[in-house]
Scaffold this motif. Structure first.
Motif, short mmCIF file in Angstrom:
data_model
loop_
_atom_site.label_atom_id
_atom_site.label_comp_id
_atom_site.label_asym_id
_atom_site.label_seq_id
_atom_site.Cartn_x
_atom_site.Cartn_y
_atom_site.Cartn_z
N SER A 59 -0.38 44.84 20.45
CA SER A 59 0.41 45.91 21.03
C SER A 59 1.59 45.35 21.81
O SER A 59 1.46 44.39 22.57
CB SER A 59 -0.49 46.74 21.97
N GLY A 60 2.76 45.93 21.59
CA GLY A 60 3.94 45.50 22.32
C GLY A 60 4.67 44.33 21.71
O GLY A 60 5.57 43.78 22.32
N GLN A 93 5.07 56.78 15.22
CA GLN A 93 3.77 56.49 15.82
C GLN A 93 3.12 57.78 16.35
O GLN A 93 1.93 57.96 16.25
CB GLN A 93 3.96 55.48 16.94
N GLY A 145 6.53 44.38 19.03
CA GLY A 145 7.81 44.74 18.41
C GLY A 145 7.71 45.36 17.03
O GLY A 145 8.70 45.43 16.31
N LYS A 146 6.55 45.86 16.66
CA LYS A 146 6.38 46.44 15.32
C LYS A 146 7.22 47.71 15.17
O LYS A 146 7.95 47.86 14.18
CB LYS A 146 4.89 46.76 15.07
N SER A 147 7.09 48.60 16.16
CA SER A 147 7.89 49.83 16.08
C SER A 147 9.37 49.51 16.12
O SER A 147 10.18 50.13 15.41
CB SER A 147 7.53 50.77 17.22
N THR A 148 9.72 48.55 16.96
CA THR A 148 11.13 48.15 17.06
C THR A 148 11.63 47.66 15.71
O THR A 148 12.75 48.00 15.29
CB THR A 148 11.28 47.04 18.12
N HIS A 168 -2.83 48.48 13.12
CA HIS A 168 -3.60 47.58 13.99
C HIS A 168 -4.80 47.01 13.26
O HIS A 168 -5.47 46.12 13.75
CB HIS A 168 -4.08 48.34 15.23
N1 ATP Z 1 13.63 51.83 24.37
C1 ATP Z 1 13.13 50.70 24.94
N2 ATP Z 1 13.66 50.26 26.10
C2 ATP Z 1 13.19 49.14 26.66
N3 ATP Z 1 12.20 48.38 26.17
C3 ATP Z 1 11.63 48.78 25.02
C4 ATP Z 1 12.06 49.97 24.35
N4 ATP Z 1 11.31 50.11 23.24
C5 ATP Z 1 10.46 49.08 23.22
N5 ATP Z 1 10.63 48.27 24.28
C6 ATP Z 1 9.91 47.03 24.55
O1 ATP Z 1 9.92 46.25 23.37
C7 ATP Z 1 8.65 45.66 23.16
C8 ATP Z 1 8.18 46.02 21.78
O2 ATP Z 1 7.93 47.42 21.70
P1 ATP Z 1 7.37 48.12 20.39
O3 ATP Z 1 7.29 49.54 20.66
O4 ATP Z 1 8.20 47.68 19.25
O5 ATP Z 1 5.93 47.49 20.27
P2 ATP Z 1 4.79 47.77 19.19
O6 ATP Z 1 4.49 46.49 18.51
O7 ATP Z 1 5.17 48.90 18.34
O8 ATP Z 1 3.56 48.15 20.11
P3 ATP Z 1 2.36 49.19 19.82
O9 ATP Z 1 1.45 48.52 18.86
O10 ATP Z 1 1.73 49.35 21.15
O11 ATP Z 1 2.98 50.41 19.30
C9 ATP Z 1 7.74 46.15 24.26
O12 ATP Z 1 7.57 45.09 25.18
C10 ATP Z 1 8.47 47.30 24.89
O13 ATP Z 1 8.28 47.26 26.28
#
Ligand code: ATP
Ligand code: MG
Lengths: 272, 265
Positions: free
Chosen positions: B47-48, B90, B50-53, B204
């Protein structure tokens, strides 16, 4: 499940709902009844002269006796209020749409909307009477001004109450601005718009009555002023009761329209 | 539909995303990937990480801080405005004022003639998709009257209605029970096999990733980097029982250990 069972369940649900909503009025109605009863007893027991505080029974009698021409005055006042409400609310809505889409308009105009809001309407009402005479116009303008701000603020907030994710969905679909407005911003703003309209509805009645104080030849405000010259307290109370009743009815009419428009669950902002 | 040209896939070249603010977060760093058109790519990571990013960068919703993204030879932004992407977020992101069927039909309403399935039979298609995701009988329900898992299935039906050439799916089945999830996995593979869409699938579940994908990308957190890209050797069609075979199990544990060691670094 069989069809008639469903019908039975639905009928039951409907009945329960009807009972609970009508039950909701009971405490308020009881309180009012109690207050009126105490009022009546105190006035009669203490032998208060009618020209100071009339008893509820006397007010009621006055209302019934003068009902035909009071109704005409009330109708006139409500015409002013509804017209002002429509004009003020529509202007506010359009202004809010402009605010949300053209930021510079908001920066330029919003401070002045606040200034407009801070000017006491009792101060501008005489001015409008000088300009427009004993006509409908000053009253409609006052009612419109008083409706403008709550609708503006609520609509602006509502149009902005769109989640980033919903915006992203629209962007993935490459939605055009018009499409985003009609399919996303507008529906998500409606609960806020109606919250503003409900406030505006009651304010519009107050606005038109206040405007009538400064120059009118009919309307509830005119009746109140005339009765005060003659120290006709009974008539004043009757007029006050009528105008407040009208405000309540207007408020609920907007509430009904809201209920009919916002059909989805949890749409209404202050639903208990 | 014929398989798309491999050279016309998605190419990420040293992509990095830094979120500014008081305490900047490096969400992605030096991510380079080539995803041929028609590939099913799974992305796993804690988690966190950067997958969604990553999905948002590919879809053109987010401009990368450094690096470039190209999709079918266009920029991500261009591909987005050509409606090349179907995005399952998500969260379901349903419109509360539309009934379930209305939500499924929303893309068609917005796209109009730009929707390849647009026409008099679109509503029938929407109803069929709702049946396919197991929501027959809930067409007239409002989102607030549906469970979380049902809402995410509405979102799935909604993305399938306009047959985008690239599907970006962010934990689409996270809120579902195992049985429903299995069924929808098979259905997704079916859609993918028929339409040869490119799929980027965030999950996940390592098992789910291996079962579905041609390749599995493993990301590490802060900064989000690619630590490993595993090619899944199993032939298709894959039966659900594949998951109980030793080869499947050993690949699962290999990827799991990658994720675990990664947390320490
Ligand atoms: N709009 C935003 N502004 C600031 N930081 C962000 C933003 N979006 C994401 N982040 C940061 O970027 C990092 C990656 O976020 P992301 O949502 O891509 O994670 P993820 O892999 O999708 O997590 P999860 O499995 O929990 O969904 C995190 O540390 C988050 O705090
Ligand atoms: Mg995520």
């Amino acid at each position: 499940m069989k069809r008639n069972e469903w019908t039975a369940i639905r009928a039951n649900l409907f009945k329960r709902r009807w009972i609970t909503t009508s039950k909701g009025f009971i405490p308020a109605a009881l309180l009012a009844l109690l207050a009126v009863a105490i009022w009546q007893i105190v006035v009669v027991a203490a032998d208060v002269p009618a020209y100071i505080v009339p008893s509820p029974a006397e007010i009621m009698a006055e209302l019934l006796a003068e009902s035909s021409w009071l109704a005409a005055d009330l109708g006139w006042t409500m015409l002013e209020a509804v017209l002002g409400f429509l004009i003020g609310s529509c202007t506010a809505f359009i202004t809010a749409v402009l605010f949300v889409h053209v930021r510079v308009v908001e920066r330029a105009a919003f401070p002045w909307a606040i200034v407009l809001q801070t000017i006491p309407i009792v101060a501008i009402a005489p001015l409008l009477t000088i300009w427009f005479g004993y006509t409908l116009v000053p009253k409609v303008i006052i009612a419109a001004i008083i409706c403008f701000f709550p609708v503006l603020v609520n609509t602006t907030r509502g149009l902005r109450a769109v989640s980033n994710q919903a915006m992203e969905l629209m962007n993935v679909l490459s939605a055009r601005k018009a499409s985003i407005f009609w399919r996303l911003r507008l529906p998500s703003s409606l609960p806020y718009v109606f919250a503003g309209l409900r406030v505006a509805a009651t304010l519009s009645v107050i606005g038109s009555i206040v405007a009538e104080f400064t120059g009118a030849d009919r309307g509830i405000g005119y009746v109140i002023v005339q009765a005060s010259y003659r120290i006709d307290t009974r008539l004043m109370f009757a007029a006050i009761a009528l105008s407040s009743l009208a405000g309540i009815v207007f408020f609920h009419v907007i509430g009904w329209i809201e209920k009919a428009t916002l059909r989805w669950p949890e749409a209404r902002l202050d639903e208990d | 539909m014929s398989p798309r040209d491999v050279g016309s896939g998605i190419v990420l070249d040293s992509v990095g995303v830094t979120f500014g603010g008081e305490n900047p977060v490096i969400a992605l760093e030096d991510v380079s990937l080539e995803i041929p058109a028609g590939e099913f790519l799974a992305i796993v990571g804690p988690s966190g990480c950067g997958k969604s990013t990553l999905l948002r960068v590919v879809s053109g919703l987010l401009e990368p801080t450094v690096g470039t993204v190209s999709v079918h030879g266009k920029t991500a932004e261009q591909a987005r405005s050509d409606v090349e992407f179907g995005f399952v977020f998500q969260d379901p992101v349903l419109f509360p004022w539309l009934r379930a069927l209305g939500n499924v039909l929303l893309p068609d309403k917005i796209l109009g003639k730009r929707n390849p399935t647009h026409g008099p039979q679109t509503e029938e298609l929407a109803r069929r998709l709702m049946r396919d995701v197991g929501l027959a009988g809930f067409e007239e329900h409002y989102p607030a009257q549906l469970s979380g898992g049902m809402q995410s299935r509405v979102a799935l039906a909604r993305v399938l209605i306009y047959e985008a050439s690239t599907l970006l799916m962010d934990e689409p089945f996270g809120a579902l029970d195992e049985f429903t999830r299995d069924r929808l996995n098979l259905q997704l593979l079916d859609v993918w096999a028929r339409a040869r869409t490119t799929v980027l699938f965030v999950t996940h579940s390592i098992q789910e990733a291996i079962f579905l994908a041609d390749r599995v990308v493993v990301l590490s957190p802060r900064p989000g980097r690619i630590v490993h890209v595993a090619t899944v050797p199993f032939t298709r069609p894959r039966p659900l029982e594949l998951r109980y075979e030793p080869a499947f199990g050993s690949l699962t544990s290999r990827l799991r250990s990658l994720l675990e060691t990664d947390g320490e670094s």
